[in-house]
Design a protein around this motif. Structure first.
Motif, mmCIF file in Angstrom:
data_model
loop_
_atom_site.group_PDB
_atom_site.id
_atom_site.type_symbol
_atom_site.label_atom_id
_atom_site.label_comp_id
_atom_site.label_asym_id
_atom_site.label_seq_id
_atom_site.Cartn_x
_atom_site.Cartn_y
_atom_site.Cartn_z
ATOM 1 N N GLU A 1 31.797 23.328 86.776
ATOM 2 C CA GLU A 1 31.383 23.158 88.165
ATOM 3 C C GLU A 1 30.122 22.300 88.155
ATOM 4 O O GLU A 1 29.113 22.667 87.553
ATOM 5 N N THR A 2 30.208 21.134 88.790
ATOM 6 C CA THR A 2 29.109 20.185 88.724
ATOM 7 C C THR A 2 28.066 20.485 89.806
ATOM 8 O O THR A 2 28.253 21.354 90.661
ATOM 9 N N ALA A 3 26.958 19.756 89.760
ATOM 10 C CA ALA A 3 25.814 20.019 90.631
ATOM 11 C C ALA A 3 25.929 19.193 91.909
ATOM 12 O O ALA A 3 25.774 17.978 91.868
ATOM 13 N N PRO A 4 26.205 19.816 93.058
ATOM 14 C CA PRO A 4 26.475 19.068 94.287
ATOM 15 C C PRO A 4 25.231 18.420 94.872
ATOM 16 O O PRO A 4 24.112 18.905 94.685
ATOM 17 N N ALA A 5 25.459 17.318 95.609
ATOM 18 C CA ALA A 5 24.353 16.591 96.236
ATOM 19 C C ALA A 5 24.319 16.777 97.752
ATOM 20 O O ALA A 5 23.363 16.347 98.391
ATOM 21 N N ILE A 6 25.337 17.404 98.328
ATOM 22 C CA ILE A 6 25.414 17.594 99.781
ATOM 23 C C ILE A 6 25.314 19.087 100.078
ATOM 24 O O ILE A 6 26.081 19.891 99.540
ATOM 25 N N ARG A 7 24.384 19.452 100.943
ATOM 26 C CA ARG A 7 24.120 20.871 101.184
ATOM 27 C C ARG A 7 25.347 21.601 101.716
ATOM 28 O O ARG A 7 25.612 22.741 101.318
ATOM 29 N N SER A 8 26.090 20.984 102.593
ATOM 30 C CA SER A 8 27.243 21.655 103.191
ATOM 31 C C SER A 8 28.343 21.949 102.173
ATOM 32 O O SER A 8 29.242 22.748 102.445
ATOM 33 N N ARG A 9 28.263 21.323 100.987
ATOM 34 C CA ARG A 9 29.274 21.526 99.950
ATOM 35 C C ARG A 9 28.769 22.430 98.820
ATOM 36 O O ARG A 9 29.431 22.576 97.800
ATOM 37 N N LEU B 1 25.422 15.552 89.954
ATOM 38 C CA LEU B 1 26.489 14.728 89.406
ATOM 39 C C LEU B 1 27.820 15.293 89.873
ATOM 40 O O LEU B 1 28.042 16.497 89.769
ATOM 41 N N ASP B 2 28.690 14.445 90.391
ATOM 42 C CA ASP B 2 30.019 14.873 90.813
ATOM 43 C C ASP B 2 31.045 14.590 89.728
ATOM 44 O O ASP B 2 30.925 13.612 88.979
ATOM 45 N N GLY B 3 32.071 15.432 89.673
ATOM 46 C CA GLY B 3 33.156 15.193 88.733
ATOM 47 C C GLY B 3 33.815 13.851 88.951
ATOM 48 O O GLY B 3 34.299 13.221 87.998
ATOM 49 N N ALA B 4 33.828 13.367 90.200
ATOM 50 C CA ALA B 4 34.468 12.091 90.518
ATOM 51 C C ALA B 4 33.648 10.889 90.058
ATOM 52 O O ALA B 4 34.068 9.747 90.234
ATOM 53 N N HIS C 1 21.654 11.320 89.053
ATOM 54 C CA HIS C 1 22.827 11.159 88.212
ATOM 55 C C HIS C 1 22.448 11.130 86.729
ATOM 56 O O HIS C 1 23.147 11.698 85.890
ATOM 57 N N ARG C 2 21.354 10.439 86.420
ATOM 58 C CA ARG C 2 20.930 10.333 85.025
ATOM 59 C C ARG C 2 20.658 11.710 84.433
ATOM 60 O O ARG C 2 21.079 12.015 83.306
ATOM 61 N N LEU C 3 19.980 12.558 85.200
ATOM 62 C CA LEU C 3 19.689 13.914 84.717
ATOM 63 C C LEU C 3 20.977 14.718 84.544
ATOM 64 O O LEU C 3 21.119 15.483 83.585
ATOM 65 N N GLY C 4 21.923 14.538 85.476
ATOM 66 C CA GLY C 4 23.200 15.220 85.333
ATOM 67 C C GLY C 4 23.960 14.751 84.107
ATOM 68 O O GLY C 4 24.566 15.549 83.390
ATOM 69 N N ALA C 5 23.936 13.439 83.852
ATOM 70 C CA ALA C 5 24.611 12.896 82.673
ATOM 71 C C ALA C 5 23.950 13.382 81.384
ATOM 72 O O ALA C 5 24.632 13.626 80.377
ATOM 73 N N ASP C 6 22.622 13.530 81.404
ATOM 74 C CA ASP C 6 21.925 14.057 80.229
ATOM 75 C C ASP C 6 22.425 15.459 79.909
ATOM 76 O O ASP C 6 22.687 15.804 78.739
ATOM 77 N N TRP C 7 22.539 16.299 80.941
ATOM 78 C CA TRP C 7 23.035 17.668 80.731
ATOM 79 C C TRP C 7 24.471 17.642 80.212
ATOM 80 O O TRP C 7 24.813 18.364 79.272
ATOM 81 N N LEU C 8 25.305 16.786 80.834
ATOM 82 C CA LEU C 8 26.708 16.729 80.442
ATOM 83 C C LEU C 8 26.850 16.271 78.997
ATOM 84 O O LEU C 8 27.680 16.796 78.242
ATOM 85 N N GLN C 9 26.030 15.310 78.574
ATOM 86 C CA GLN C 9 26.106 14.820 77.200
ATOM 87 C C GLN C 9 25.792 15.935 76.204
ATOM 88 O O GLN C 9 26.451 16.061 75.170
#
Length: 379
Positions: free
Chosen positions: A131-139, A208-211, A229-237
């Motif tokens: 489950e990725t980290a969403p960027a939109i509050r409503s989601r 970061l979104d899965g898409a 996004h860069r921080l999300g990619a760092d975590w994913l790596q």
């Protein structure tokens, strides 16, 4: 068992999203930033910072015509029926209840969104649900509507992980790409110069979104447009170290990559334009690029000023491959259909009328949970 490493090997199990009770968009800072490219021509009185400047913690809601909501629901249900008729096991999210109560975080409140674009907030990597980290509050809680399906796979042995959740205060966002007038990604409807402070601020956070991830067996191509996004990619790596190779591309899109580039089979990409080749890792620049003709404006419904268009006309590149031969394509996208048929693919046309209003195509609406492929080296 969960097994999904790519978008093109034979598909047997999939989640199809739900459009039930999709009645509006909460337009706050998070929504405006995510869709800033598409919203450039829309009413600046709705845009940040004026909403926040009024001191309201509650977002303004842009209502969607009930006709469009009903027609979207029809098209999504037909997509699920079509996939089932082709022998694919289809799972569905919990539907969003009518008049669902607002969700809230630290210092914000938003109306929840149905789990329609299920590709966005989840990434399937082999036998792992992330489950990725969403960027939109409503989601923010959208993946909770998928919990029964995820639980089914976890009970059967799948790994189930969650990227650290952002607090989503104004200060959580890297605004540089939206502020930059020279960016090729468009711009916000008014300058973003005055983020509102919050006692819950922790600085720029991972989002970061899965898409944003193109899955190619052992290789992951991740679109990075800014520091969230860069921080999300760092975590994913770190998360996939030793299992996958992660390659970063810079600003192929403002967020999602799957209306820019999709792999139809090993050695073949469907691409918005041939210039994307130069952005890819060297090992994938030798793949064939299929570039469809420019979208026909007549293939889209006509909307007025009260309708909020969220995607470019290129959204129909967002196809869903059932295997290396068969591809689900919007029935109205005749140029793309002819192009793919000319390349030897078998096209299965499916209706999707309001793809520009709801921000997704067939790839966005689905999350493939079981394909025949494995951690293959396609380089």
């Amino acid at each position: 068992m969960l097994n999904s490493y790519d978008d093109f090997t034979p598909l047997s199990e999939i989640i199809v999203g739900s459009a039930e009770n999709y009645v509006g968009h909460d337009r706050d800072l998070t929504f405006e930033l995510f869709f800033h490219e598409a919203l450039g021509g829309y009413r600046s009185d709705w845009a940040y910072p004026r909403l926040a400047a009024r001191g309201s913690a509650k977002a303004e809601t842009w209502k969607i015509s009930m006709r469009y909501t009903e027609e979207l629901h029809e098209d999504v249900e037909n997509l699920a029926v079509t996939l089932t008729s082709l022998g694919i096991t289809v799972y569905r999210p919990l539907p969003l209840p009518e008049n669902a109560l607002p969700i809230a975080g630290l210092g914000w409140q938003a109306a929840p969104t149905p789990a329609l674009n299920v590709r966005d907030n989840t990434l399937i990597l082999g036998d792992e649900i992330i489950e990725t980290a969403p960027a939109i509050r409503s989601r923010y809680l959208e993946t909770r509507l998928l919990t029964p399906v995820f639980r089914r796979y976890a009970d059967a042995g799948a790994r189930w992980s969650t990227m650290p959740r952002p607090t989503l205060t104004d200060a959580s966002f890297d605004l540089s790409y939206a502020r930059d007038a020279a960016t090729t990604l468009g711009g916000p409807t008014e300058p973003i110069t005055d983020p509102q402070p919050s006692p819950y601020d922790v600085g720029i956070e991972m989002m970061l979104d899965g898409a944003q991830v193109l899955r190619l067996g052992q290789d992951l191509i991740v679109n990075i447009a800014q520091d969230n996004h860069r921080l999300g990619a760092d975590w994913l790596q770190r998360q996939v170290a030793g299992r996958f190779r992660l390659h970063r591309v810079h600003r192929m899109a403002d967020n999602h990559i799957d209306s820019m580039l999709l792999a139809l089979k090993p050695g073949v990409f469907l691409a918005r334009h041939a210039g994307l080749r130069d952005m890819l890792p060297d090992a994938f620049q030798s793949w064939k690029f299929i570039v469809p003709p420019e979208p026909d404006p007549g293939s889209f419904p006509t909307y007025d000023d009260t309708d909020l268009v969220l995607t470019s006309p290129y959204i129909d590149i967002n196809v869903l491959s059932l295997d290396e031969q068969r591809v689900l394509v919007n029935v109205d996208c005749t140029g793309l259909i002819k192009t793919l048929e000319g390349e030897g693919f078998t096209v299965i046309p499916v209706r999707h009328r309001h793809r520009r209003l709801f921000g997704g195509g067939f790839h966005c609406f689905t999350l493939d949970m079981r394909r025949a492929g494995g951690p293959v080296d396609y380089r």
